[in-house]
Every structure is written in C-alpha cells, then in structure tokens.
Motif scaffolding. Sequence first.
Motif, mmCIF file in Angstrom:
data_model
loop_
_atom_site.group_PDB
_atom_site.id
_atom_site.type_symbol
_atom_site.label_atom_id
_atom_site.label_comp_id
_atom_site.label_asym_id
_atom_site.label_seq_id
_atom_site.Cartn_x
_atom_site.Cartn_y
_atom_site.Cartn_z
ATOM 1 N N ILE A 129 0.859 -1.177 0.000
ATOM 2 C CA ILE A 129 0.000 0.000 0.000
ATOM 3 C C ILE A 129 0.895 1.227 0.000
ATOM 4 N N ASN A 130 0.767 2.009 -1.047
ATOM 5 C CA ASN A 130 1.661 3.145 -1.263
ATOM 6 C C ASN A 130 3.126 2.729 -1.112
ATOM 7 N N GLY A 131 3.422 1.570 -1.665
ATOM 8 C CA GLY A 131 4.797 1.097 -1.689
ATOM 9 C C GLY A 131 5.269 0.407 -0.422
ATOM 10 N N GLN A 132 4.401 0.357 0.578
ATOM 11 C CA GLN A 132 4.802 -0.240 1.847
ATOM 12 C C GLN A 132 4.054 -1.526 2.105
ATOM 13 N N LYS A 133 4.689 -2.413 2.802
ATOM 14 C CA LYS A 133 4.042 -3.636 3.227
ATOM 15 C C LYS A 133 2.870 -3.273 4.135
ATOM 16 N N MET A 134 1.805 -4.038 3.995
ATOM 17 C CA MET A 134 0.649 -3.777 4.837
ATOM 18 C C MET A 134 0.868 -4.404 6.207
ATOM 19 N N ARG A 191 -11.978 7.786 -0.642
ATOM 20 C CA ARG A 191 -13.387 7.507 -0.868
ATOM 21 C C ARG A 191 -13.579 5.996 -0.767
ATOM 22 N N SER A 192 -14.799 5.541 -0.993
ATOM 23 C CA SER A 192 -15.038 4.105 -0.968
ATOM 24 C C SER A 192 -14.796 3.515 -2.353
ATOM 25 N N TYR A 193 -14.519 2.233 -2.375
ATOM 26 C CA TYR A 193 -14.289 1.521 -3.630
ATOM 27 C C TYR A 193 -15.110 0.249 -3.601
ATOM 28 N N ASN A 194 -15.935 0.034 -4.616
ATOM 29 C CA ASN A 194 -16.754 -1.159 -4.543
ATOM 30 C C ASN A 194 -15.957 -2.420 -4.879
ATOM 31 N N ALA A 195 -16.580 -3.551 -4.594
ATOM 32 C CA ALA A 195 -15.858 -4.821 -4.663
ATOM 33 C C ALA A 195 -15.355 -5.125 -6.078
ATOM 34 N N MET A 196 -16.150 -4.788 -7.083
ATOM 35 C CA MET A 196 -15.717 -5.075 -8.454
ATOM 36 C C MET A 196 -14.532 -4.209 -8.853
ATOM 37 N N ILE A 227 -12.166 -3.321 -6.790
ATOM 38 C CA ILE A 227 -11.016 -3.998 -6.180
ATOM 39 C C ILE A 227 -10.620 -5.219 -7.014
ATOM 40 N N ARG A 228 -11.619 -5.989 -7.397
ATOM 41 C CA ARG A 228 -11.338 -7.198 -8.175
ATOM 42 C C ARG A 228 -10.669 -6.846 -9.507
ATOM 43 N N PHE A 229 -11.235 -5.866 -10.186
ATOM 44 C CA PHE A 229 -10.689 -5.452 -11.474
ATOM 45 C C PHE A 229 -9.247 -4.967 -11.313
ATOM 46 N N PHE A 230 -9.037 -4.184 -10.290
ATOM 47 C CA PHE A 230 -7.696 -3.646 -10.044
ATOM 48 C C PHE A 230 -6.688 -4.770 -9.817
ATOM 49 N N ILE A 231 -7.065 -5.745 -9.036
ATOM 50 C CA ILE A 231 -6.155 -6.865 -8.761
ATOM 51 C C ILE A 231 -5.843 -7.625 -10.043
ATOM 52 N N MET A 232 -6.834 -7.783 -10.899
ATOM 53 C CA MET A 232 -6.615 -8.548 -12.118
ATOM 54 C C MET A 232 -5.870 -7.759 -13.185
ATOM 55 N N GLN A 233 -5.781 -6.443 -13.002
ATOM 56 C CA GLN A 233 -5.044 -5.636 -13.969
ATOM 57 C C GLN A 233 -3.531 -5.779 -13.812
ATOM 58 N N ALA A 234 -3.120 -6.454 -12.754
ATOM 59 C CA ALA A 234 -1.705 -6.774 -12.590
ATOM 60 C C ALA A 234 -1.558 -8.288 -12.670
ATOM 61 N N HIS A 235 -0.424 -8.757 -13.137
ATOM 62 C CA HIS A 235 -0.205 -10.202 -13.185
ATOM 63 C C HIS A 235 -0.032 -10.730 -11.765
ATOM 64 N N TYR A 236 -0.533 -11.944 -11.520
ATOM 65 C CA TYR A 236 -0.564 -12.431 -10.135
ATOM 66 C C TYR A 236 0.815 -12.653 -9.532
ATOM 67 N N ARG A 237 1.852 -12.793 -10.382
ATOM 68 C CA ARG A 237 3.183 -13.040 -9.819
ATOM 69 C C ARG A 237 3.973 -11.764 -9.573
ATOM 70 N N GLY A 238 3.400 -10.620 -9.907
ATOM 71 C CA GLY A 238 4.088 -9.366 -9.635
ATOM 72 C C GLY A 238 3.534 -8.735 -8.357
ATOM 73 N N GLU A 285 -5.116 6.780 -6.355
ATOM 74 C CA GLU A 285 -5.019 7.159 -7.763
ATOM 75 C C GLU A 285 -5.169 5.945 -8.677
ATOM 76 N N ALA A 286 -4.463 4.871 -8.335
ATOM 77 C CA ALA A 286 -4.484 3.675 -9.179
ATOM 78 C C ALA A 286 -5.862 3.021 -9.158
ATOM 79 N N LEU A 287 -6.490 3.055 -7.991
ATOM 80 C CA LEU A 287 -7.808 2.446 -7.850
ATOM 81 C C LEU A 287 -8.855 3.210 -8.659
ATOM 82 N N ILE A 288 -8.753 4.525 -8.645
ATOM 83 C CA ILE A 288 -9.708 5.347 -9.390
ATOM 84 C C ILE A 288 -9.505 5.141 -10.892
ATOM 85 N N ALA A 289 -8.239 5.042 -11.309
ATOM 86 C CA ALA A 289 -7.955 4.800 -12.729
ATOM 87 C C ALA A 289 -8.539 3.460 -13.163
ATOM 88 N N ALA A 290 -8.412 2.464 -12.294
ATOM 89 C CA ALA A 290 -8.945 1.136 -12.608
ATOM 90 C C ALA A 290 -10.463 1.200 -12.729
#
Length: 491
Positions: free
Chosen positions: A280-285, A308-313, A315-326, A333-338
């Motif tokens: 999260i913002n470059g730091q381990k959670m 602000r709030s972010y709905n579940a889809m 979050i899901r979309f954002f996670i899938m926009q990156a490859h799972y091994r990275g 900012e990234a969440l809003i763009a997604a």
Amino acid sequence: MITQELTIYNTLQKNKEKFISLIPEHAGLYVCGPTVYGEPHLGHARPAITFDLVFRYLKHIGYKVRYVRNITDVGHLENDADEGEDKIAKKARLDQLEPMEVAQFYIDSYHKAMDKLNVLRPSIEPRASGHIIEQIEMVQQILDKGFAYISNGSVYFDVPKFDQEFGYGKLSGRVLEDMISNTRELDGQDEKRNAADFALWKKASPEHIMRWNSPWSIGFPGWHIECTAMSTKYLGEHFDIHGGGMDLIFPHHESEVCQSTVANGKESVKYWMHNNMITINGQKMGKSLGNFITLNQFFNGDHAMLERSYNAMNIRFFIMQAHYRGTLDFSNEALIAAEKGMLKLNAADKLIEKLPASNNSSENISEWVKRCYEAMNDDLNTPKLIAELFDASRIINSVKDGHLQLTASDIDLLKENFRLFYYDILGMVPDTAAVQGEDVTEKLMDLILEIRQDAKTNKNWGVADMIRNKLTDAGIVVKDTKEGAEWERKN
RNA sequence: GGUCUCUUGGCCGAGCGGCUAGGCACCGGUCUGCAAAACCGUCUACUCCAGUUCGAAUCUGGAAGAGACCUCCA
C-alpha cells in the motif's frame, strides 16, 4: 474435452510448464485459505481472486475441478506476543467468547467479503479443527517411518535426516547448512534437536485453550501438518496444483513437501503456484504501519488512507489488472484509474446489444478471440486479457459510431466472447444497477430525458442543464448521442 | 548478513532479442447549444555502468534502490 493448452509457472521448477493433469480431464487444486482470527483484509483478496481465476479457467477449458481451500482455525500464536499464545484463544479471552465462536464469526466475515468480490466458493472448505484425527494419524506415520521424534510431549520433524535422504529445500531454494549457520541461538527452545526442525505436534501449555488429546500429549497440531493431512484426504497422495501466497513458500510449503514426501512416500504436488504480495503506497501492509485496511473499509471508505469508498468489483478489477506473480501496489489514484477503465468496459458491454450489422467485417473477431485465449493460457496473463477487452471496447464503440463494420455473426461472436471473458472467466459482475428490471426507473428516466429533450428543442438551455446537473448529483450520467440521450448509473 | 524476487513514460501495468502493449492523466482535433461520453491524433519509457549481438527494455557481468522470507507461531 480439454479445449486449451494452459501454461503455468511452477515454483518448483522456476519455469512455466504446460499444465497436464494427473488424471485426464480432472484437476485437483488445493489453496491455503485464511487464518480466521481477524477481519478479512486486502491480503486475503489477492490469493482468493488469483485462485478463483485458476478455478474458473480450468473449468471453462474442460476440466472437472475439485477445489479445496482450508480454514485454519487452530493453534495460532501472535507474531508480536512474548509468550506463545494461541491467536484465537487470546482473542477469545479478550472478547469473552468461545474460541469456536470467534472462528465462526471471522469465517462468516470472510465469506461475506469473498461473496462481494464474486469469488466462487471452493468445492470443499475443510477446517483444521475438524481434522485433528487425520493430522494425528499423519504425525504417527511420520514417526513410524523414523523422520520425527518426541520431545517433552511435542513431536518434531527431523529435517537433517530428511535432507540426507531426500534433499531439503527443493521449493524455497534453502540450503540446510546455511540455515543452521545463520540461526541465532534462542533460550528455552532446546526441545528441538536442530533449529531447522519444525513442530508436528505441540504440547499445550496450561493457559492454552484449544487442545486435543493425542498419543503424545494434550496439545494441538503444528501448523504445516493440517494442509498435508487435508490435501491428502480430499485430493489424494498426488495431486495437481497447490497454491498460496509467496510468503508461504518458506517455511510452510517447504515443510509440507517434507511431510508428504515421508507420509505418502512421494512428493504430492505437481505444480506449486504462488501469488505475489500486496503493498500500500509502496509499503508492506501491517497493523503497526497504520496502513492495514480491511476489505469492508475499502467498501465503506472508512479509513484515513482512503479518499473515498471503492466497490468490490473495482477492487477485483484492479487486482486482475496486474499479473498475479508481480507485486501490486494500492493507491487511491491507481484504484480510481482502474474504476474508470472498468466503467468503460461495462458501457461497451451494454452497447453490444445495439450494434448495427453490416455485410462485411472490417475487424477479425476470430483472431481477437484467439488472442484472449492466448493471454489466459500464458500463465493467466489477465492484464493482457484486459487490454484485449479494451481493444474490443474500441471496436464496439467504433462500430456504433459507424467507423468500423461487423457482420451480424461477428457481432454475436464478439458479444458471446466478450461476456465469456469479462464475466465468466474474470468473474466480473454485470453492471446490474441500470440493467436489471426496474421498469419504473426506466420509465421515469425516459420521461425525464424526454422533458429535457423538449427543453433542448426549445433552446431552453437552463432547464436542460439543470436536469443534467441534478441527475449527475444523483449519480446518473447523461450521455447525449446522435440517437438521443442515454443514461447510466455511476457506481 | 543469507536466500530469492523486482526496478518500464505523470500514475498503474504488459512485454522475455528486431515490429504501437493497454488503462488512467495531459494536450490537439471531430461531434455537441455547452459539456460529458465516444472516436481520431500527439506527447512523455525502459535505474545506472560495462559486455554479447548486425540489432537489447528483453541475454551476460557489475553497481545502486525496493520488496519477500530467513527465532518462536500460524
């Protein structure tokens, strides 16, 4: 029939390999599930979604899949606690609840969050506390084969002996001698013959609430044994895929390799898959860093770091926009763009219904479908697949605007596959808010837009803009197109 | 300190030796009463150094930075 050739990265080989199941057309998948002593957070979402994709895709390409994801509800110690104390037991004392009541509460909480993220429930979700007998039996097997020893009521796995016979460290790349030489000497830990040994069974201290009888002591199973016992029980001594987060490679999964190799006489797992971590913002959670955000906080926006709030889809979309091994870094900012990208795809999906058919196609839709499959077959390259969906969105919008042409059959092909990949495989949920039934809303909106159209025809811009602005405030976006005004809900 | 992974444009994020990734943001254009949306176009890249090669973001070596794991426990 298996319709696609899937390639996955195997941590054991450090390489991508063709996925060939042990039993034709059947696939066994085991994933390390949550430890239920706290609210589900972002760290739970990534493996759940990653292996949900594996589950969905294997099923889609023709496998009958048994997906087992365990729940760890016994024997946890606080990371930062001085004395060894069961995490669930500690929480129970604080809350004045039964340990199982605490576990159940967080299991329910986990399920609710996963349902929102549209993560499919596994075929079997075994609880460690429900498999104490199987674990005791497996510990006994390991003892009988001479790879474990009893010390003061606890049972430990003999890692040096395992190393001599089978070779230790295949999965994590650890070298036993290095580990021993790097280990600090700790007081009061001399039950173990060697620092690298790990517990199969632990004798319970008096204050330890969760405890079971065993041949060796009243106590509780070591952490690693539950996964080996339960995966063996439900998937057999040899199964296809074992998954989990990269942080589990050592020591958890390495220990599982030891246990199953001894107990079952062979290595159990053909493909090890590991998802990378989230920052999260470059730091381990972490709780101590103040950036520990639960899933519900994301859904509510109730956290100091969230704008602000972010709905579940989202979050899901954002996670899938990156490859799972990275690694994946969360930021507002990234969440809003997604989210904007996601809304674009939702809008494209609705447009497919209204596309005009031509006699010829300017686009090769079959090739596009092929590229979508290639992306998924290449170790679940969801960012690539999503890029293809954006390409489809461009085509859809252009056909609608008359810049590109598609035949009726190509439109059907595009529609069918866009929805297949976006909804069935990526697991996004159709934007039901504006689509679903709601006849009254539809009629009211038609009426309002008609009034606005009248105002526009009369060049009464004040009224027209007021209607649009008020609707915007109410979360409804009005789009003026050549065919008239359209509307959709935001969020 | 050890083992491993990573370092791409304003942000996110693919790419695995030669060909535009993509999204978001920005800028210009088309459309529009204005805007939004949509479409078209433009602009910013491959941490650094050395090497291999006709050619490297992509391979090799080195440097710097970031992350994970490395006692007990799960």
